[in-house]
Motif scaffolding. Structure first.
Motif, short mmCIF file in Angstrom:
data_model
loop_
_atom_site.label_atom_id
_atom_site.label_comp_id
_atom_site.label_asym_id
_atom_site.label_seq_id
_atom_site.Cartn_x
_atom_site.Cartn_y
_atom_site.Cartn_z
N ILE A 77 13.68 0.29 -32.37
CA ILE A 77 12.45 -0.26 -31.82
C ILE A 77 11.31 0.75 -31.92
O ILE A 77 11.48 1.92 -31.59
CB ILE A 77 12.66 -0.66 -30.34
N ARG A 78 10.16 0.29 -32.38
CA ARG A 78 9.00 1.17 -32.56
C ARG A 78 7.94 0.97 -31.48
O ARG A 78 7.09 1.84 -31.28
CB ARG A 78 8.38 0.96 -33.94
N SER A 79 7.99 -0.15 -30.80
CA SER A 79 7.01 -0.39 -29.73
C SER A 79 7.59 -1.36 -28.71
O SER A 79 8.43 -2.21 -29.04
CB SER A 79 5.70 -0.94 -30.29
N ILE A 80 7.13 -1.22 -27.49
CA ILE A 80 7.54 -2.12 -26.40
C ILE A 80 6.46 -3.18 -26.26
O ILE A 80 5.27 -2.85 -26.26
CB ILE A 80 7.69 -1.33 -25.09
N PRO A 81 6.83 -4.44 -26.14
CA PRO A 81 5.82 -5.50 -26.05
C PRO A 81 4.97 -5.37 -24.80
O PRO A 81 5.43 -4.92 -23.75
CB PRO A 81 6.65 -6.79 -26.04
N ASN A 82 3.72 -5.76 -24.90
CA ASN A 82 2.81 -5.73 -23.75
C ASN A 82 3.30 -6.62 -22.62
O ASN A 82 3.00 -6.37 -21.45
CB ASN A 82 1.40 -6.16 -24.17
N SER A 83 4.07 -7.65 -22.97
CA SER A 83 4.56 -8.57 -21.95
C SER A 83 5.58 -7.93 -21.02
O SER A 83 6.03 -8.57 -20.07
CB SER A 83 5.16 -9.83 -22.60
N ILE A 84 5.93 -6.65 -21.27
CA ILE A 84 6.81 -5.94 -20.34
C ILE A 84 6.21 -5.93 -18.95
O ILE A 84 6.93 -5.87 -17.94
CB ILE A 84 7.05 -4.48 -20.84
N GLY A 85 4.90 -6.03 -18.88
CA GLY A 85 4.21 -6.04 -17.59
C GLY A 85 4.50 -7.27 -16.76
O GLY A 85 4.20 -7.30 -15.56
N CYS A 86 5.11 -8.30 -17.38
CA CYS A 86 5.47 -9.51 -16.63
C CYS A 86 6.72 -9.31 -15.78
O CYS A 86 7.01 -10.12 -14.90
CB CYS A 86 5.71 -10.67 -17.60
N LEU A 87 7.45 -8.23 -16.05
CA LEU A 87 8.72 -8.00 -15.35
C LEU A 87 8.45 -7.27 -14.04
O LEU A 87 8.77 -6.09 -13.87
CB LEU A 87 9.67 -7.20 -16.24
N SER A 88 7.91 -7.98 -13.10
CA SER A 88 7.49 -7.39 -11.83
C SER A 88 8.67 -6.98 -10.94
O SER A 88 8.49 -6.20 -10.00
CB SER A 88 6.59 -8.36 -11.06
N LYS A 89 9.88 -7.48 -11.24
CA LYS A 89 11.06 -7.14 -10.45
C LYS A 89 11.95 -6.09 -11.12
O LYS A 89 12.96 -5.68 -10.54
CB LYS A 89 11.88 -8.40 -10.17
N LEU A 90 11.58 -5.66 -12.31
CA LEU A 90 12.40 -4.74 -13.09
C LEU A 90 12.58 -3.41 -12.36
O LEU A 90 11.61 -2.78 -11.93
CB LEU A 90 11.76 -4.50 -14.45
N LYS A 91 13.84 -2.97 -12.24
CA LYS A 91 14.14 -1.70 -11.56
C LYS A 91 14.61 -0.62 -12.52
O LYS A 91 14.41 0.57 -12.26
CB LYS A 91 15.20 -1.92 -10.47
N VAL A 92 15.29 -1.02 -13.61
CA VAL A 92 15.82 -0.04 -14.57
C VAL A 92 15.40 -0.45 -15.97
O VAL A 92 15.68 -1.57 -16.41
CB VAL A 92 17.36 0.05 -14.48
#
Length: 340
Positions: A77-92
């Motif tokens: 993987i070369r980049s993380i998608p901007n939509s990672i910001g939608c994961l408001s409950k993500l802990k790890v």
């Protein structure tokens, strides 16, 4: 492999949606992700590690609204998608062992994040305000990257317990590290010739138990380390240390602490003497009389005491300010009309 993947997906589909929590698609040599017919909002743990994925679709992360753990380590993987910001409950979030050059600013929206692993990537910097937003972060692993600096906002991660920034190109550390009141382990080793000094605040970390600054280019340890009450392990090998000297270091941590404590006490005594010296001069006006008697030795060395402010309040100033009024500075010939 494709057959294995189909069987895993069919097994996942067979679960009752209320029970479905984990989706494990690791070690399947995947180069791209299949289309999921299930509702991804019921997934709390997604493991895509040890594949050949080059990217994660924006649409995928946007649908993982209840995800708690996302493991993407050991892909391409070369980049993380901007939509990672939608994961408001993500802990790890584990994105180690990829080719990521930067983190999207939207990662700051993952405010529930407690563990972030970005080891073995190509990061050259972190988002400037990451410490202001990821306030629940407890473990930050960013070793084996190309980081030259850590953003000053890092000092706002008051829940942080572990910071691993070894094997980078760090030139310095943030000055106000003392705000990391829960930090127990700090590793900034193997930044080699780049890291030449440590901030004084590193010895003011209240919870610090382990400090590894080995294999850098550090010549002097901050005296404040002598005040680190909870520090149990200090690694300094591989540095051209002058203070404390190598003979002190070889005797163990307790001797190093004692050495640095003595330096602190010596510094305090010198500051006290400076204050006493100025108080006496002000009280008997010796300084004023001496200055008025002193005659310039050269025509261009005129010294006009009236150009200077009164020193009657010097005894309340800081040690640095008092240093401006040492005998050597005050009584030397000067060309300027103010203290520099």
């Amino acid at each position: 492999m494709k057959g294995d993947m189909r069987r895993k997906l069919e097994k996942i589909k067979s679960f009752d949606e209320e029970r479905l929590q984990i989706m494990n698609l690791s070690n399947m040599s995947l180069e791209s992700l299949p289309k999921f017919s299930i509702d991804l909002a019921i997934i709390c743990n997604l493991d895509l590690s040890n594949n050949n994925l080059q990217n994660i679709p924006e649409s995928l992360t946007a649908r993982l609204l209840n995800l708690l753990v996302l493991d993407l380590h050991s892909n391409q993987i070369r980049s993380i998608p901007n939509s990672i910001g939608c994961l408001s409950k993500l802990k790890v979030l584990n994105v180690s062992a990829n080719f990521i050059e930067s983190l999207p600013k939207t990662i700051e929206n993952c405010r529930a994040l407690e563990e972030l692993n970005c080891n073995f990537n190509k990061l050259s910097k972190l988002p400037d305000t990451i410490g202001f937003e990821l306030i629940n972060l407890k473990k930050l692993s960013i070793n084996s990257n190309k980081l030259m600096f850590l953003p000053s906002s890092i000092s706002n991660l008051t829940y942080l317990k572990i910071l691993d920034a070894r094997l980078n190109c760090l030139r310095s550390l943030p000055e106000d590290l003392e705000n990391l009141i829960n930090l127990e382990a700090l590793n900034v080793s193997q930044n080699f010739q780049y890291l030449e000094s440590l901030p004084y605040s590193i010895g003011l970390l209240l919870s610090l138990v382990e400090l590894d600054v080995s294999y850098n280019n550090i010549r002097t340890l901050p005296n404040s380390i002598g005040c680190s009450k909870k520090l149990q392990k200090l690694s300094v090998e591989g540095n051209p240390l002058i203070s404390p000297p190598l003979g002190v270091v070889k005797q163990g941590l307790h001797v190093v602490k004692e050495y640095l404590c003595r330096k602190i006490n010596s510094s305090h005594e010198n500051n006290h003497k400076n204050r006493s010296w100025v108080r006496k001069l002000v009280k008997c006006e010796t300084l004023n009389r001496y200055m008025r008697r002193k005659q310039p030795q050269h025509e261009d060395d005129d010294f006009d005491l009236d150009q200077y402010n009164s020193i009657n309040c010097l005894s309340t100033q800081s040690p640095d300010f008092l240093g401006m009024f040492s005998p050597q500075r005050l009584f030397s010939r000067r060309r300027s009309s103010s203290f520099g």
